[in-house]
Design an enzyme around this catalytic site. Structure first.
Site, PDB file in Angstrom:
ATOM      1  N   THR A  18       0.835  -1.207   0.000  1.00  0.00           N
ATOM      2  CA  THR A  18       0.000   0.000   0.000  1.00  0.00           C
ATOM      3  C   THR A  18       0.870   1.258   0.000  1.00  0.00           C
ATOM      4  O   THR A  18       0.750   2.113  -0.892  1.00  0.00           O
ATOM      5  CB  THR A  18      -0.915   0.016   1.250  1.00  0.00           C
ATOM      6  OG1 THR A  18      -1.685  -1.184   1.243  1.00  0.00           O
ATOM      7  CG2 THR A  18      -1.846   1.207   1.246  1.00  0.00           C
ATOM      8  N   VAL A  19       1.756   1.378   0.988  1.00  0.00           N
ATOM      9  CA  VAL A  19       2.531   2.618   1.105  1.00  0.00           C
ATOM     10  C   VAL A  19       3.618   2.690   0.019  1.00  0.00           C
ATOM     11  O   VAL A  19       3.796   3.732  -0.626  1.00  0.00           O
ATOM     12  CB  VAL A  19       3.157   2.748   2.520  1.00  0.00           C
ATOM     13  CG1 VAL A  19       3.893   4.067   2.649  1.00  0.00           C
ATOM     14  CG2 VAL A  19       2.080   2.633   3.602  1.00  0.00           C
ATOM     15  N   ALA A  48      12.368  -4.069  -3.164  1.00  0.00           N
ATOM     16  CA  ALA A  48      12.301  -5.460  -2.689  1.00  0.00           C
ATOM     17  C   ALA A  48      10.886  -5.784  -2.244  1.00  0.00           C
ATOM     18  O   ALA A  48      10.236  -4.962  -1.579  1.00  0.00           O
ATOM     19  CB  ALA A  48      13.257  -5.673  -1.521  1.00  0.00           C
ATOM     20  N   GLY A 139      -0.219   9.611   9.563  1.00  0.00           N
ATOM     21  CA  GLY A 139      -0.261   9.609   8.095  1.00  0.00           C
ATOM     22  C   GLY A 139       0.334  10.846   7.463  1.00  0.00           C
ATOM     23  O   GLY A 139       1.517  11.149   7.621  1.00  0.00           O
ATOM     24  N   LYS A 210       2.297   5.131  18.445  1.00  0.00           N
ATOM     25  CA  LYS A 210       2.387   6.528  17.983  1.00  0.00           C
ATOM     26  C   LYS A 210       2.444   7.487  19.173  1.00  0.00           C
ATOM     27  O   LYS A 210       3.215   8.457  19.167  1.00  0.00           O
ATOM     28  CB  LYS A 210       1.189   6.857  17.081  1.00  0.00           C
ATOM     29  CG  LYS A 210       1.207   6.079  15.761  1.00  0.00           C
ATOM     30  CD  LYS A 210      -0.138   6.185  15.040  1.00  0.00           C
ATOM     31  CE  LYS A 210      -0.114   5.495  13.688  1.00  0.00           C
ATOM     32  NZ  LYS A 210      -1.443   5.349  13.100  1.00  0.00           N
ATOM     33  N   GLY A 307      -3.654   5.400   4.831  1.00  0.00           N
ATOM     34  CA  GLY A 307      -3.982   5.212   3.421  1.00  0.00           C
ATOM     35  C   GLY A 307      -2.795   5.537   2.535  1.00  0.00           C
ATOM     36  O   GLY A 307      -1.817   6.152   2.959  1.00  0.00           O
TER      37      GLY A 307
HETATM   38  P1  NAP Z   1       1.592  -3.872   2.918  1.00  0.00           P
HETATM   39  O1  NAP Z   1       0.612  -3.338   1.954  1.00  0.00           O
HETATM   40  O2  NAP Z   1       1.341  -5.181   3.574  1.00  0.00           O
HETATM   41  O3  NAP Z   1       3.012  -3.912   2.176  1.00  0.00           O
HETATM   42  C1  NAP Z   1       4.147  -4.524   2.737  1.00  0.00           C
HETATM   43  C2  NAP Z   1       5.156  -4.738   1.622  1.00  0.00           C
HETATM   44  O4  NAP Z   1       6.361  -5.225   2.158  1.00  0.00           O
HETATM   45  C3  NAP Z   1       4.715  -5.750   0.563  1.00  0.00           C
HETATM   46  O5  NAP Z   1       5.042  -5.265  -0.719  1.00  0.00           O
HETATM   47  C4  NAP Z   1       5.548  -6.985   0.895  1.00  0.00           C
HETATM   48  O6  NAP Z   1       5.826  -7.787  -0.255  1.00  0.00           O
HETATM   49  C5  NAP Z   1       6.817  -6.351   1.412  1.00  0.00           C
HETATM   50  N1  NAP Z   1       7.580  -7.219   2.307  1.00  0.00           N
HETATM   51  C6  NAP Z   1       7.163  -7.734   3.485  1.00  0.00           C
HETATM   52  N2  NAP Z   1       8.158  -8.470   4.029  1.00  0.00           N
HETATM   53  C7  NAP Z   1       9.205  -8.393   3.179  1.00  0.00           C
HETATM   54  C8  NAP Z   1      10.522  -8.956   3.168  1.00  0.00           C
HETATM   55  N3  NAP Z   1      10.954  -9.749   4.147  1.00  0.00           N
HETATM   56  N4  NAP Z   1      11.336  -8.666   2.127  1.00  0.00           N
HETATM   57  C9  NAP Z   1      10.910  -7.871   1.126  1.00  0.00           C
HETATM   58  N5  NAP Z   1       9.681  -7.315   1.078  1.00  0.00           N
HETATM   59  C10 NAP Z   1       8.845  -7.583   2.091  1.00  0.00           C
HETATM   60  O7  NAP Z   1       1.833  -2.827   4.117  1.00  0.00           O
HETATM   61  P2  NAP Z   1       1.637  -1.244   4.081  1.00  0.00           P
HETATM   62  O8  NAP Z   1       0.231  -0.913   4.444  1.00  0.00           O
HETATM   63  O9  NAP Z   1       2.218  -0.678   2.843  1.00  0.00           O
HETATM   64  O10 NAP Z   1       2.503  -0.815   5.360  1.00  0.00           O
HETATM   65  C11 NAP Z   1       3.906  -0.773   5.296  1.00  0.00           C
HETATM   66  C12 NAP Z   1       4.424  -0.066   6.552  1.00  0.00           C
HETATM   67  O11 NAP Z   1       3.885   1.247   6.619  1.00  0.00           O
HETATM   68  C13 NAP Z   1       4.021  -0.745   7.858  1.00  0.00           C
HETATM   69  O12 NAP Z   1       5.060  -0.584   8.797  1.00  0.00           O
HETATM   70  C14 NAP Z   1       2.811   0.070   8.319  1.00  0.00           C
HETATM   71  O13 NAP Z   1       2.623   0.049   9.721  1.00  0.00           O
HETATM   72  C15 NAP Z   1       3.208   1.438   7.854  1.00  0.00           C
HETATM   73  N6  NAP Z   1       2.110   2.373   7.627  1.00  0.00           N
HETATM   74  C16 NAP Z   1       1.045   1.997   6.884  1.00  0.00           C
HETATM   75  C17 NAP Z   1       0.017   2.914   6.649  1.00  0.00           C
HETATM   76  C18 NAP Z   1      -1.194   2.573   5.840  1.00  0.00           C
HETATM   77  O14 NAP Z   1      -2.132   3.405   5.805  1.00  0.00           O
HETATM   78  N7  NAP Z   1      -1.244   1.431   5.176  1.00  0.00           N
HETATM   79  C19 NAP Z   1       0.123   4.212   7.172  1.00  0.00           C
HETATM   80  C20 NAP Z   1       1.248   4.557   7.930  1.00  0.00           C
HETATM   81  C21 NAP Z   1       2.240   3.634   8.137  1.00  0.00           C
HETATM   82  P3  NAP Z   1       4.661  -8.525  -1.071  1.00  0.00           P
HETATM   83  O15 NAP Z   1       3.873  -7.403  -1.697  1.00  0.00           O
HETATM   84  O16 NAP Z   1       5.348  -9.376  -2.060  1.00  0.00           O
HETATM   85  O17 NAP Z   1       3.881  -9.279  -0.034  1.00  0.00           O
HETATM   86  N1  HSE Z   2      -3.333   1.346  10.494  1.00  0.00           N
HETATM   87  C1  HSE Z   2      -2.936   2.674  10.708  1.00  0.00           C
HETATM   88  C2  HSE Z   2      -4.171   3.534  10.953  1.00  0.00           C
HETATM   89  C3  HSE Z   2      -2.182   3.188   9.524  1.00  0.00           C
HETATM   90  O1  HSE Z   2      -5.280   3.038  10.713  1.00  0.00           O
HETATM   91  O2  HSE Z   2      -4.045   4.666  11.396  1.00  0.00           O
HETATM   92  C4  HSE Z   2      -1.614   4.566   9.694  1.00  0.00           C
HETATM   93  O3  HSE Z   2      -0.598   4.570  10.633  1.00  0.00           O
END
Ligand code: NAP
Ligand code: HSE
Length: 437
Positions: A18-19, A48, A139, A210, A307
């Site tokens: 997602t991010v 990666a 965010g 947070k 998001g």
């Molecule tokens: P996500 O959609 O699950 O994406 C994670 C990515 O990391 C995927 O592309 C996955 O690969 C890759 N990955 C996981 N383990 C790996 C490894 N060992 N080696 C290489 N690649 C690996 O998660 P996300 O929502 O983007 O969140 C990522 C981070 O941002 C998290 O720490 C989360 O807490 C933080 N965050 C998220 C949000 C949000 O709104 N989503 C907001 C703020 C912060 P595959 O695609 O092949 O599975």
């Molecule tokens: N899961 C987290 C939220 C992502 O809903 O706020 C942003 O840090």
């Protein structure tokens, strides 16, 4: 001509979900704007992922992809490493490997920072590089920058934050549409707001991480997750949302960082806040952070707290800082965390004082209220109002009590005694009431 002389900064990204997808899209859209603002071109030269064959919402050119994160970190061409994989175990190894190689790291991983932040910050200093984490809190809202830079000349007395987009989305829909908790969680997940492990969101741990970071930055000593009292939103029922609303309150999952004497209260719990306060109208995936500084007074930061695009915006802001620090050779201009207060400590939750909302399910007969009131009086806890709504006939009826300021330990003891009364039919429900003064 000038553009062709511009330096290119190569960023290696771990994570294309997602991010990560959002960062690629943002750079695609605004890369040239950034280049003209920074005087350097940003290139994501390697990404990666775990599974090279996974279909992705944001397509990543095959030529950039690898399933070996070390190939990103160890590539001599990688100037900056962006960790967007999530988790705390391999992610820690990834970030440490990059820092030890002297490469600046950007991460959105609040769970990682909360668990290992001190060690990672020390590694950054030891290897003369930096760790950037704007996307880890709230965010797209630049609240880390605000605390570290904008308010650097202030003593921070209060922070009230709605810092989990998923919980705020769920609670807002419960209030606006009368739906139940479990019906909305799946939608928040589909929209890309929720963590891979939803318990992180709904049980309050994401907010705990947070709030720990905000509290540490505001008060100058490291406040790890264990020091931040946490309660999630699983116990918030439609009934309580409605009663709170009838009383002029909205239930929010609230992060609180409050200077209390020589100590600091750092907590996360669902709380009733007055509808008249601006935080009550922060709805959906939006986050808001209220900060009170002794010089600046009150400030409110509002924006999308989760998001793809909002989070990507914060990551890109960190990329810009890292690029400028690389260009000017000042990796430590703003260290990720600096201890400057060796005297303070976190206030144990038992000692925290607040008002309360108490919903009891009682047998509808004379004398019940008197017994409840007697238990509270014995603990010197005052009742500010009592409501027994009509139209709830049956075996048991709800009895709502609004309670004056009381110490958490006293309130919990009184609640235990109330629960033992024969007239109490179900486990009482208690939420704190925060007037946010
Ligand atoms: P996500 O959609 O699950 O994406 C994670 C990515 O990391 C995927 O592309 C996955 O690969 C890759 N990955 C996981 N383990 C790996 C490894 N060992 N080696 C290489 N690649 C690996 O998660 P996300 O929502 O983007 O969140 C990522 C981070 O941002 C998290 O720490 C989360 O807490 C933080 N965050 C998220 C949000 C949000 O709104 N989503 C907001 C703020 C912060 P595959 O695609 O092949 O599975
Ligand atoms: N899961 C987290 C939220 C992502 O809903 O706020 C942003 O840090």
């Amino acid at each position: 001509m000038l553009a062709s002389l511009m330096r290119t900064v190569n960023c290696g990204m771990i994570g294309g979900g997602t991010v990560g997808g959002g960062v690629l899209q943002a750079l695609d859209r605004n890369g040239s704007l950034l280049a003209s603002r920074l005087g350097a071109r940003i290139k994501i030269h390697k990404v990666a992922v775990r599974d090279l064959n996974r279909p992705r919402k944001v397509e990543i050119p095959k030529s950039l992809l690898t399933d070996n994160w070390r190939a990103v970190v160890e590539d001599p061409k990688t100037d900056i490493v962006i960790e967007l994989a999530g988790g705390t175990t391999t992610a820690k190894t990834m970030v440490l490997a990059a820092l030890r190689a002297g490469k600046p790291v950007i991460t959105a991983n609040k769970a990682l920072l909360s668990a290992h932040g001190q060690e990672l910050c020390a590694a950054a200093a030891q290897h003369n590089t930096n760790l950037y984490y704007e996307a880890a809190v709230a965010g797209g809202i630049p609240v880390i920058k605000a605390l570290r830079e904008g308010f650097v000349g202030n003593r921070i007395t209060h922070i009230y934050g709605i810092v989990n987009g998923t919980c705020n989305y769920i609670l807002s829909r419960m209030k606006a549409e009368g739906v139940n908790f479990s019906d909305v969680l799946a939608e928040a997940q589909a929209l890309g707001y929720a963590e891979a492990e939803p318990s992180l969101d709904v049980d309050g741990y994401d907010s705990q991480h947070k709030v720990g970071l905000l509290a540490s930055l505001a008060h100058g000593f490291w406040i790890g997750p264990d020091a931040v009292h946490v309660e999630g939103i699983r116990n918030v029922s439609q009934l309580d949302v409605q009663f709170a609303s009838a009383l002029g309150y909205t239930i929010k999952l609230l992060g609180i960082v409050k200077k209390t004497g020589a100590k600091v209260q750092a907590s996360v719990y669902p709380a009733l806040i007055p509808d008249s306060h601006v935080l009550a109208s922060v709805s959906g995936v939006f986050n808001a952070v209220f900060i009170r500084g002794d010089i600046a007074g009150d400030s409110l930061f509002y924006g999308q707290g989760a998001g793809q695009d909002a989070t990507a915006s914060a990551v890109v802001s960190d990329i810009a800082d890292a690029v400028l620090d690389l260009k000017s050779g000042t990796p430590h201009r703003i260290p990720p965390f600096k201890t400057h207060n060796h005297k303070s400590a976190v206030l144990p939750v038992d000692a925290a004082v607040s008002k309360y909302y108490l919903r009891l399910s009682v047998v509808d007969k004379p004398g019940v209220l008197a017994k409840v009131a007697a238990i509270l009086a014995k603990s010197r806890i005052g009742i500010s109002s009592v409501i027994q709504p009509e139209g709830h006939e049956g075996e048991s009826v709800p009895l709502i009590l609004m309670i004056h300021d009381a110490k958490n330990s006293a309130m919990l003891n009184a609640l235990k005694a109330i629960t033992r009364l024969p007239a109490i039919r179900e486990q009482p429900v208690m939420f704190r009431v925060e007037n946010l003064d």
